[in-house]
Write an enzyme that holds these catalytic residues in place. Structure first.
Site, PDB file in Angstrom:
ATOM      1  N   LYS B  76       5.758  56.539  19.568  1.00  0.00           N
ATOM      2  CA  LYS B  76       6.356  55.474  20.378  1.00  0.00           C
ATOM      3  C   LYS B  76       7.428  56.071  21.287  1.00  0.00           C
ATOM      4  O   LYS B  76       8.184  56.960  20.872  1.00  0.00           O
ATOM      5  CB  LYS B  76       6.963  54.420  19.449  1.00  0.00           C
ATOM      6  CG  LYS B  76       7.462  53.163  20.157  1.00  0.00           C
ATOM      7  CD  LYS B  76       7.963  52.143  19.131  1.00  0.00           C
ATOM      8  CE  LYS B  76       8.484  50.877  19.779  1.00  0.00           C
ATOM      9  NZ  LYS B  76       8.984  49.905  18.787  1.00  0.00           N
ATOM     10  N   SER B 151       7.174  45.254  19.343  1.00  0.00           N
ATOM     11  CA  SER B 151       7.308  46.104  20.502  1.00  0.00           C
ATOM     12  C   SER B 151       6.465  47.371  20.471  1.00  0.00           C
ATOM     13  O   SER B 151       6.268  47.993  21.510  1.00  0.00           O
ATOM     14  CB  SER B 151       8.777  46.494  20.664  1.00  0.00           C
ATOM     15  OG  SER B 151       9.204  47.303  19.589  1.00  0.00           O
ATOM     16  N   SER B 175       8.403  44.913  14.634  1.00  0.00           N
ATOM     17  CA  SER B 175       7.762  45.631  15.748  1.00  0.00           C
ATOM     18  C   SER B 175       6.685  46.631  15.359  1.00  0.00           C
ATOM     19  O   SER B 175       5.975  47.130  16.234  1.00  0.00           O
ATOM     20  CB  SER B 175       8.817  46.349  16.596  1.00  0.00           C
ATOM     21  OG  SER B 175       9.446  45.450  17.471  1.00  0.00           O
TER      22      SER B 175
END
Lengths: 100, 479
Positions: B76, B151, B175
């Site tokens: 990420k 996210s 997330s």
């Protein structure tokens, strides 16, 4: 909670956060923050008399380490990511701080 | 394109030299090149660095000692990778190349994993749809007009589309788990403090935790073992100790708590409820005892979360001031103007909204009514879980109240977006391990996620239970 926070309140908080907002943003946030605050206000109805606050889960004390110098980023590496720097002198550069 | 092999399979093939790490790496890069233009799951690919590392790995003679030998992984974009652009989905960090690797990246590479790229996310991990990225939304691999969740939506889409077998996400209020649920993969948020946050761009430091996203529970557990461990560079890192005792390797004899009162609220889709009930039935068939439990303060989880997370974010994001890294507004006449314009021009709307909200709840006159009050309710919520774990081994509930929603459906109404975190924020506030695994699909064939939450430090138990559920009800192959 009214439909909108006062514009001045949003501007005051944005100044504290060093955040320049456009007029449209300030108006939009004034409305949206009133919505969100109106929703989160429900916590105020909960009886928390004598309840200690939690800042972190599972933390029982402050972690300490021996006061020994260890390797860290050298100055050139630290300056390499800066938008403006004086590499020879070893400084981050910023616009003027005093006067105008 | 057929989906990529899972991490454990890749590792076995590379360690036994049926496949070279370079071949596997090239395959992952080819899949990314072919599939990503339609999905926008990746911000950056690191082909050169990845192939060089794979070649170096192939030259070693100790591959059997490496638990992730040759396994491609996506990271990420809010996790630092040395020399590789790391933006956290924000314009303010455009072009930023960190001078160091996050501890998790160093641990993965030491275990033989090959980092092939950085994945798209909501700006500074603030969002539930990946639409808050400054670099465009990521699309759901099975329904291009829908969000993959967020996210960590880029990581979820990358694994779900078969571009990589593994990805890292971060989970502050759901997330990792919510996008895993939306995309039909496994996502695990460990106990707070089990995985180092060093090198994770901080959003809300008392809630943030890094974890694996994978095709199945086996791969997630394999990766968690590599990630977990004490790190002196993270002061909230938990000291190493013996692995937690596993009381139940399976579902037989397990006591599973169901907080039924949370499911009755509005906004929970009927397909989600139906899949949840079928899942609970499957647990019973496999020998689990279902116990109805009460979490009296859990319905206040979302308001408590949005007070605390925004307060912490407003402090954490003070560092983005245009001085030491990232980019800066041009031609500012003074330092103060430079700060305000850099932040005003280069943060996106959701980040600015949260900084204003967080600054507000911390400011004089509001601190006690919002911030301190929320911290106290956080204590009560933690006690609810502790009480529940006196009665049951794990708690189960849906991961999200809905399946993946259409792109654009919630962007105009932030509060509506926040409510999608209703089942996930509790584990962050209480610091508990929680995993999302697939438990079926909706009538429109969208994946539905099921969550297992365990007591603190019972990470292995939670993963074992999720693995047993996966075997008992193998919906994972629905793709």
């Amino acid at each position: 909670m009214p439909d909108s926070l006062p514009r001045a309140e949003v501007e005051r908080v944005a100044r504290l956060a060093r955040l320049a907002l456009t007029d449209d943003e300030a108006n939009l946030f004034a409305r949206q923050l009133a919505d969100i605050l109106g929703y989160v206000e429900q916590v105020q109805a909960i009886d928390t008399t004598g309840i200690a606050p939690t800042s972190h889960p599972h933390i029982t004390g402050t972690v300490q380490r021996a006061d020994v110098v260890e390797a860290s980023l050298d100055r050139d590496t630290a300056l390499a990511s800066a938008p403006a720097a004086d590499h020879a002198a070893g400084f981050f550069k910023v616009p003027r701080v005093l006067g105008s | 394109m057929t989906p990529m092999m899972g991490a454990a399979e890749v590792r076995a093939a590379v360690a036994s030299r049926q496949l070279s790490a370079v071949e596997v790496c090239r395959e992952a890069l080819d899949r990314i090149a072919a599939l990503d233009p339609g999905l926008n799951a990746f911000r950056t690919t690191t082909a050169e660095r990845a192939l060089a590392r794979a070649a170096a790995l192939d030259a070693r003679d100790d591959l059997h000692a490496l638990p992730l030998a040759g396994v491609p992984i996506a990271i990420k974009d809010n996790i630092c990778t040395k020399g590789v652009e790391t933006t956290a989905g924000s314009r303010i960090l455009e072009g930023y190349r960190p001078p160091y690797d996050a501890t998790v990246v160093a641990r993965l590479e030491a275990a033989g994993a090959i980092v092939v790229g950085k994945t798209n996310c909501d700006e500074f991990a603030m969002g539930s749809s990946t639409e808050n990225s400054a670099y465009g939304p990521t699309r759901h691999p099975r329904a291009l007009d829908r969000t993959p969740g967020g996210s960590s939506g880029g990581s979820a889409a990358a694994v779900a589309a078969g571009m990589v077998p593994l990805a890292l996400g971060s989970d502050t209020g759901g997330s990792i788990r919510q996008p895993a649920g939306f995309c039909g993969i496994t996502g695990f948020k460990p106990t707070y403090g089990r995985v180092s946050r060093y090198g994770l761009l901080a959003f809300a430091s008392s809630l943030d935790q890094i974890g694996p996203m994978a095709r199945d529970v086996t791969d997630a557990a394999l990766t968690f073992k590599v990630l977990a461990g004490h790190d002196p560079r993270d002061s909230t890192s938990i000291a190493d100790r013996a692995p937690d005792a596993v009381r139940h390797a399976g579902l037989d004899g397990l006591k599973v708590g169901v907080p039924r009162h949370l499911l009755d609220g509005p906004g929970v889709e009927s397909d989600v409820l139906a899949a949840f009930d079928v899942a609970v039935g499957a647990m019973q068939t496999a020998g689990a005892t279902i116990v109805e439990i009460a979490l009296p303060h859990a319905s206040h989880g979302v308001p408590v979360y949005y007070i605390l997370a925004t307060a912490e974010a407003s402090a954490n994001l003070a560092r983005y001031d245009g001085v030491r890294f990232g980019s800066r507004a041009d031609d500012a006449g003074s330092l103060d103007e430079m700060y305000a314009r850099t932040r005003g021009e280069r943060f996106g709307p959701e980040v600015k909204r949260r900084i204003v909200l967080g600054t507000y709840v911390l400011s004089a006159g509001y601190y006690d009514a919002y911030y301190r009050k929320a911290q106290q309710v956080r204590t009560l919520l933690g006690r609810d879980y502790a009480h529940a774990f006196g009665q049951v081994d794990v708690i189960t509930c849906p991961t999200s109240p809905t399946t993946a929603f259409p792109l654009g459906a919630r962007t105009a109404d932030p509060l509506q977006m926040y409510l999608s975190d209703v089942f996930t924020v509790g584990a962050n506030l209480a610091g508990l391990p929680a995993v999302s695994v697939p438990c079926g699909v909706s009538s429109s064939q969208l994946p539905i996620g099921l969550q297992f939450i365990g007591p603190a430090m019972a990470d292995t138990l939670v993963l074992d239970v999720a693995g047993a559920f996966e075997r008992a009800a193998p919906w994972n192959g629905a793709a």
